[in-house]
Design a protein around this motif. Structure first.
Motif, short mmCIF file in Angstrom:
data_model
loop_
_atom_site.label_atom_id
_atom_site.label_comp_id
_atom_site.label_asym_id
_atom_site.label_seq_id
_atom_site.Cartn_x
_atom_site.Cartn_y
_atom_site.Cartn_z
N MET A 1 -8.62 1.02 4.47
CA MET A 1 -8.33 0.81 3.05
C MET A 1 -6.95 1.33 2.68
SD MET A 1 -10.02 -0.57 0.61
CE MET A 1 -9.09 -1.06 -0.81
N LEU A 2 -6.58 2.48 3.31
CA LEU A 2 -5.27 3.07 2.98
C LEU A 2 -4.13 2.18 3.48
CD1 LEU A 2 -3.95 5.58 1.71
CD2 LEU A 2 -3.71 6.46 4.02
N THR A 3 -4.26 1.69 4.73
CA THR A 3 -3.19 0.83 5.25
C THR A 3 -3.08 -0.43 4.42
OG1 THR A 3 -4.81 0.00 6.79
CG2 THR A 3 -3.24 1.60 7.65
N THR A 5 -3.76 -0.71 1.23
CA THR A 5 -3.08 -0.37 -0.01
C THR A 5 -1.58 -0.23 0.22
OG1 THR A 5 -5.05 0.89 -0.53
CG2 THR A 5 -3.17 1.21 -1.96
N ILE A 6 -1.21 0.41 1.32
CA ILE A 6 0.22 0.61 1.60
C ILE A 6 0.89 -0.74 1.82
CG2 ILE A 6 1.85 1.55 3.28
CD1 ILE A 6 -0.15 3.87 3.63
N ARG A 7 0.19 -1.63 2.53
CA ARG A 7 0.78 -2.95 2.78
C ARG A 7 1.02 -3.69 1.46
NH1 ARG A 7 -2.78 -5.35 6.82
NH2 ARG A 7 -3.68 -6.67 5.20
N ARG A 8 0.04 -3.60 0.55
CA ARG A 8 0.20 -4.25 -0.77
C ARG A 8 1.39 -3.67 -1.51
NH1 ARG A 8 -2.04 -9.05 -1.12
NH2 ARG A 8 -2.58 -8.89 1.05
N LEU A 9 1.53 -2.33 -1.44
CA LEU A 9 2.62 -1.68 -2.17
C LEU A 9 3.98 -2.09 -1.61
CD1 LEU A 9 1.23 1.90 -2.79
CD2 LEU A 9 1.84 0.21 -4.50
N THR A 10 4.08 -2.22 -0.27
CA THR A 10 5.37 -2.62 0.30
C THR A 10 5.68 -4.07 -0.06
OG1 THR A 10 4.11 -2.79 2.33
CG2 THR A 10 5.75 -1.05 2.22
#
Lengths: 335, 304
Positions: A1-3, A5-10
């Motif tokens: 889930m964290l990766t 979220t990070i992918r969406r943010l980038t």
């Protein structure tokens, strides 16, 4: 889930860069010198400072870079200064408004809460009303409730906010005199009486904005529920003896929410557009009203900043929706 | 005994697709009513000014601020101009802006959708572009566009034509995205069908393939987008006029009339009803029309 979220943010970074480029180029391609419309009352040294702040007289790509620098580095530094009391951004030239000659971001920060309040409230209210309507009218398809609901949502979808807003003012403020037609932003909520007053003045703007959201989302909710109610897994769930409530509200609803979340996310730009109009009608001094006054006064830095701030908000809400999407549908997280 | 005709007459003529679509469309009462109301509104604003005695810009200062009467069924405004005549003139502008902007958005959207769906290499970039456009704050950008390009265009084409071109182009290039997405999805599915393979095997070029085989088959989603596009464009134009950044003040549109009427909200609240109701009714009828069209053109629903 964290990766995930990070992918969406980038992914949001190129989007924001593109939007800032569009806004920048729009103002760049506009015929004429952006400084030509500065009022003559502005003293020459201020004009010179403004030229420097805009980076005029340099090639377009350097100016774009400088603008990005101002926006993404200097303004956040000022934000840190304001919250922590440090002075790391001192002496840097900020984006200056041509109307007030003060930094644009200070004014935007003042106006932001009102807009967010009204928009967020109306979106939440809209979704809360829309979901039960959509669920029930799908569950009892072609019933009286469904027919009436479909017609009402169609009407709500078709009546633009600038008409429904004026209409509710005519009915509830002019004719009945129940609600105030002007939103008083100086009101401080300290006790029960002021809270009631705040509630009274929020009802109309929030409901007008919520009307369109409700109409759109309940239509999608109904369609999506209908798609899922005929699926095999619903029959299985019923066959193994689950209660009707848990079949509909847990099994079907969760699967039906996936397309609806997309619609909710895609609706965010429109609700901010609607907020501009509602703020104009109810005299809420939020971002939209700031944009309109800045446009009327030809205050280009202000227009640029407010438009970009709205874009940031939209992108932010899209990310939230994307993350929700991942929560609802585990398949999406892993591809 | 007379000779009977040799060829057997089929009991029932084969049904054409158009006929099927119409039969399905007829069964949707809301869509029929919507089509009827939309037709009445369009005919009313197009032919009305030829039949109506008053001109939209004729000022009769002695008859100002009148309520509804036989001479002025919708009353008059603060300069004594007949509201009915202004409504018809405003409707002409609003509907023509809606239709033209919709056509522009449709052409752009179909072009991008077909190209993205048909040419695999362009699919990624074009769809990213569509996503980026969907994240733009549209109304603020429209306002900025009108602010920046209003004067130069008015100077080149005259105040009315200039702003017409500006608004149509601005709405067109900010509302093509849904059409592009839908068309792309359909083209992707069509590309795998046998008739495309057959056409390919006899050496059909890409251009012929698109114009002869792909485009006719994606006409139905395009038509549904068209109806929704008109509604969207009319609302956007009215919103711009309502915010004071649309057509010049002496050039009525429904949004402009509504905006002017809000200044007299306390004294003459009925004045906002006419333009507001006209916008809402048009959009409502077009939406119902689109709804019926979608059902009628969907082969899964048709014939059920």
């Amino acid at each position: 889930m964290l990766t995930y979220t990070i992918r969406r943010l980038t992914l949001a970074i190129p989007t924001l860069l593109f939007i800032s480029l569009v806004i920048f180029l729009l103002l760049e391609l506009a015929p004429g010198d952006p400084m030509a419309q500065v009022p003559l009352t502005v003293p020459p040294e201020v004009k010179q400072q403004m030229r420097e702040a805009l980076g005029l007289g340099e090639p377009t790509h350097i100016r774009f870079g400088k603008w990005l620098w101002q926006f993404f580095v200097i303004e956040p530094m000022n934000l840190i200064d304001a919250t922590l009391g440090t002075t790391i951004a001192e002496g840097e030239s900020r984006v200056i408004s041509w109307q007030t000659r003060s930094p644009v971001m200070d004014i935007v920060a003042q106006r932001m809460p009102q807009t967010l309040w009204v928009v967020a409230m109306s979106y939440v209210v809209g979704i809360l009303i829309a979901m039960p309507i959509g669920i029930y009218s799908a569950y009892r398809q072609y019933s009286v409730f469904d027919q009436v609901g479909t017609f009402v949502t169609m009407v709500g979808y078709s009546v633009p906010p600038f008409f429904s807003g004026v209409l509710v003012i005519v009915i509830f403020s002019v004719q009945l005199g129940w609600l105030p037609s002007i939103y008083d932003t100086t009101l401080n909520v300290v006790d029960w009486a002021t809270f009631k007053k705040q509630l009274m003045q929020m009802v109309m703007p929030v409901m007008v904005l919520a009307l369109q959201t409700t109409a759109q989302i309940s239509r999608f909710m109904r369609a999506s529920m209908l798609d899922n109610l005929n699926q095999d897994y619903v029959r299985t769930a019923r066959a193994k003896g689950l209660s009707e409530w848990s079949v509909v509200m847990i099994h079907v609803l969760r699967n039906s929410m996936i397309p609806v979340v997309t619609v909710i996310a895609l609706g965010v730009p429109y609700i901010f557009g609607g907020a501009i109009i509602t703020e104009q009608i109810f005299k809420v001094n939020g971002l939209g009203q700031l944009l309109i006054t800045a446009i009327q006064a030809n205050d280009l830095p202000m227009v640029q900043t407010v438009t970009f701030m709205l874009a940031v908000l939209i992108v932010l809400f899209n990310i939230i929706a994307d993350i929700l999407y991942g929560v609802l549908d585990p398949r999406i997280r892993y591809d | 005994m007379t000779e009977l005709p040799v060829e057997p007459v089929p009991a029932k003529a084969p049904r054409s697709k158009r006929r099927d679509v119409w039969d399905q469309f007829k069964s949707h009462k809301g869509a029929l009513l919507g089509m009827f109301i939309f037709a009445v509104i369009v005919l009313g604003v197009l032919l009305g000014p030829y039949l109506w005695p008053y001109d939209a810009t004729y000022i009769d200062i002695r008859a100002r601020n009148e309520g509804p009467s036989f001479a002025h069924p919708m009353g008059t405004d603060q300069l004594g101009r007949d509201t009915m005549a202004r409504m018809m003139a405003g409707g002409q502008t609003s509907i023509s802006v809606g239709v033209t902007a919709m056509l522009l958005a449709l052409v752009l959207g179909s072009l991008i959708g077909v190209v993205a769906g048909f040419f695999k290499r362009l699919d990624g970039p074009l769809m990213r572009l569509t996503d980026l456009f969907l994240a733009l704050p549209l109304l603020p950008l429209l306002l900025v566009m009108v602010l920046l390009f209003r004067e130069p265009l008015s100077a080149t084409f005259g105040p009315e034509t200039g702003i017409f071109i500006l608004i149509v182009v601005a709405i067109g290039i900010t509302s093509w995205m849904p059409t592009a997405r839908i068309v792309r999805g359909d083209v992707l599915a069509l590309k795998e069908r046998e008739f495309v393979l057959a056409a390919r095997s006899i050496g059909t070029t890409n251009f012929r393939m698109i114009t002869r085989h792909i485009l006719p088959n994606v006409m139905s989603p395009i038509m549904v987008s068209a109806t929704l596009g008109i509604a969207n464009a009319i609302i956007t134009e009215s919103a711009l006029s309502f915010l004071g950044l649309g057509f010049p003040p002496d050039f009525p549109t429904w949004g402009r009339l509504l905006y002017d009427a809000t200044n007299y909200l306390q004294q003459y609240p009925e004045r906002v009803i006419w333009p507001g109701a006209a916008i809402s009714l048009t959009v409502l009828s077009v939406n119902y029309l689109g709804d019926g069209l979608r059902d009628a053109l969907d082969p899964r629903i048709r014939g059920r």
